[in-house]
Design a protein around this motif. Structure first.
Motif, short mmCIF file in Angstrom:
data_model
loop_
_atom_site.label_atom_id
_atom_site.label_comp_id
_atom_site.label_asym_id
_atom_site.label_seq_id
_atom_site.Cartn_x
_atom_site.Cartn_y
_atom_site.Cartn_z
N GLU A 170 76.07 62.33 6.12
CA GLU A 170 76.19 63.82 5.92
C GLU A 170 77.57 64.18 6.62
O GLU A 170 78.36 64.79 5.88
CB GLU A 170 75.03 64.61 6.57
N THR A 171 77.97 63.45 7.85
CA THR A 171 78.93 63.96 8.30
C THR A 171 80.32 63.38 7.55
O THR A 171 81.33 64.12 7.30
CB THR A 171 79.32 63.05 9.73
N ARG A 182 74.59 69.57 1.51
CA ARG A 182 73.19 69.38 1.65
C ARG A 182 72.84 68.18 2.47
O ARG A 182 73.58 67.24 2.55
CB ARG A 182 72.57 69.17 0.24
N PRO A 183 71.69 68.07 3.10
CA PRO A 183 71.10 67.02 3.93
C PRO A 183 70.87 65.85 2.80
O PRO A 183 70.42 66.07 1.85
CB PRO A 183 70.10 67.53 4.70
N MET A 184 70.74 64.74 3.86
CA MET A 184 70.41 63.28 2.95
C MET A 184 68.82 63.10 3.31
O MET A 184 68.38 62.44 2.66
CB MET A 184 71.15 62.35 3.32
N ARG A 240 80.81 65.82 4.62
CA ARG A 240 81.21 66.84 5.19
C ARG A 240 82.85 67.04 5.50
O ARG A 240 83.28 68.13 5.85
CB ARG A 240 80.34 67.69 5.89
N TRP A 242 86.22 63.73 2.33
CA TRP A 242 84.94 63.16 2.04
C TRP A 242 85.06 62.52 0.70
O TRP A 242 84.32 61.37 0.32
CB TRP A 242 84.00 64.45 1.59
N ALA A 290 71.09 59.13 8.26
CA ALA A 290 71.25 60.25 7.10
C ALA A 290 72.52 61.28 7.64
O ALA A 290 73.11 61.45 7.01
CB ALA A 290 69.84 61.10 6.83
N GLY A 291 72.30 61.54 9.00
CA GLY A 291 73.31 62.13 9.62
C GLY A 291 74.79 61.66 9.58
O GLY A 291 75.69 62.51 9.54
N ARG A 303 77.90 69.20 -1.45
CA ARG A 303 77.88 68.21 -0.51
C ARG A 303 77.61 68.50 0.88
O ARG A 303 77.60 67.59 1.59
CB ARG A 303 79.42 67.51 -0.49
#
Length: 290
Positions: free
Chosen positions: A138-139, A105-107, A142, A146, A134-135, A103
């Motif tokens: 990702e937030t 990992r980047p999008m 993480r 989540w 995407a960020g 989880r």
């Protein structure tokens, strides 16, 4: 130093090992970018995750729809489907560490002149907005809470990006575009039922990369997810899912200069799944096309 992008592995660790051997990969010298769908459908999902975790720093892995399905299944948001092949991960003694690694990992990534995503980019998004959105996702993935988002992740609506979208609607559009998109309208309305090649677009829709005036036209984009393209795309667009799990190939593209590749290297794969209109995929079972 060599840089490689690799398409959907989907649990085919044997093919991945053969491909890394064929390109002469060195973890101290080279860098890999895997474009999502590390797991599921193939026979060795756990081995793929362990291999990639061991290559931390020299391998960068995007999240795909099957990776998100693993997270949702592990957290009890979705029941395992009979066609899933993720049981080895779910039963692993270190499953929590594996899920935490996944989880994180980047999008999406923008590296060496390439915008890398798992599935697609909506026509209203430029590279900067794609990375911003995407960020945001990702937030959420993480965050300590989540798993809450996973309960709201599934669904096809809203089907179109609007600048004013907020909350779970905003995140759902982002996750659907980055991990599920194949066809959309000129206005960016997403269509999720059709999975065939680029020429099979329903009336009013087209492959996302063929939308006139899309804001990433000047950017080289690499993606996976769409095996029926058989690696073929217009200039500046690089599809890298070449159907490994269906008995096709696992393909790596070597980056030669910003936004350019010098060669594609492929290894044949043993067929782990039989293609068909009714494949019984986990996404179909959940009302979430793959």
């Amino acid at each position: 130093m060599a840089l490689y992008m690799i398409g959907d592995v989907q649990g085919c660790d044997g093919a991945l090992g053969q491909l890394l051997e064929k390109i002469g990969f060195s973890r101290s010298r080279d860098t890999l970018y895997l474009l999502g769908d590390l797991v599921n459908r193939g026979p060795q999902s756990l081995a793929v995750l362990r291999r990639m975790m061991a290559l931390e720093g020299s391998a960068h892995c995007l999240l795909g729809n099957h990776d998100l399905h693993l997270l949702a299944t592990a957290m009890g948001v979705r029941k395992p489907h009979r066609s899933d092949t993720m049981g080895d991960i779910l039963a692993a003694p270190d499953r929590l560490a594996l899920l935490d690694w996944l989880r994180a990992r980047p999008m999406a990534l923008y590296e060496h002149g390439w915008l890398m995503v798992h599935a697609g980019v909506l026509p209203q998004w430029d590279a900067a907005l794609t990375l911003q959105l995407a960020g945001e996702l990702e937030t959420v993935l993480r965050h300590p809470d989540w798993a809450d988002f996973l309960h709201h992740m599934y669904g096809n609506e809203p089907a179109q990006w609007q600048d004013g979208l907020a909350g779970t609607d905003r995140l759902r559009v982002v996750v659907n575009a980055l991990t599920r998109l194949r066809f959309c309208s000129a206005e960016g309305v997403m269509e999720f039922e059709t999975k065939d090649d680029a020429g099979s677009a329903p009336p009013g829709f087209m492959p996302w990369f063929n939308v006139p005036g899309r804001r990433t036209e000047a950017v080289s984009v690499a993606f996976g997810h769409w095996s029926t393209l058989q690696g073929a795309g217009p200039e500046g667009v690089l599809p890298l899912d070449t159907g490994c799990v269906w008995g096709g190939c696992l393909t790596a593209a070597r980056i030669s200069a910003p936004g350019q590749i010098s060669e594609r290297i492929a290894v044949p794969c043993a067929q782990a799944r039989k293609p068909g209109k009714k494949q019984g995929t986990s996404e179909q079972a959940q009302g979430r096309p793959g």
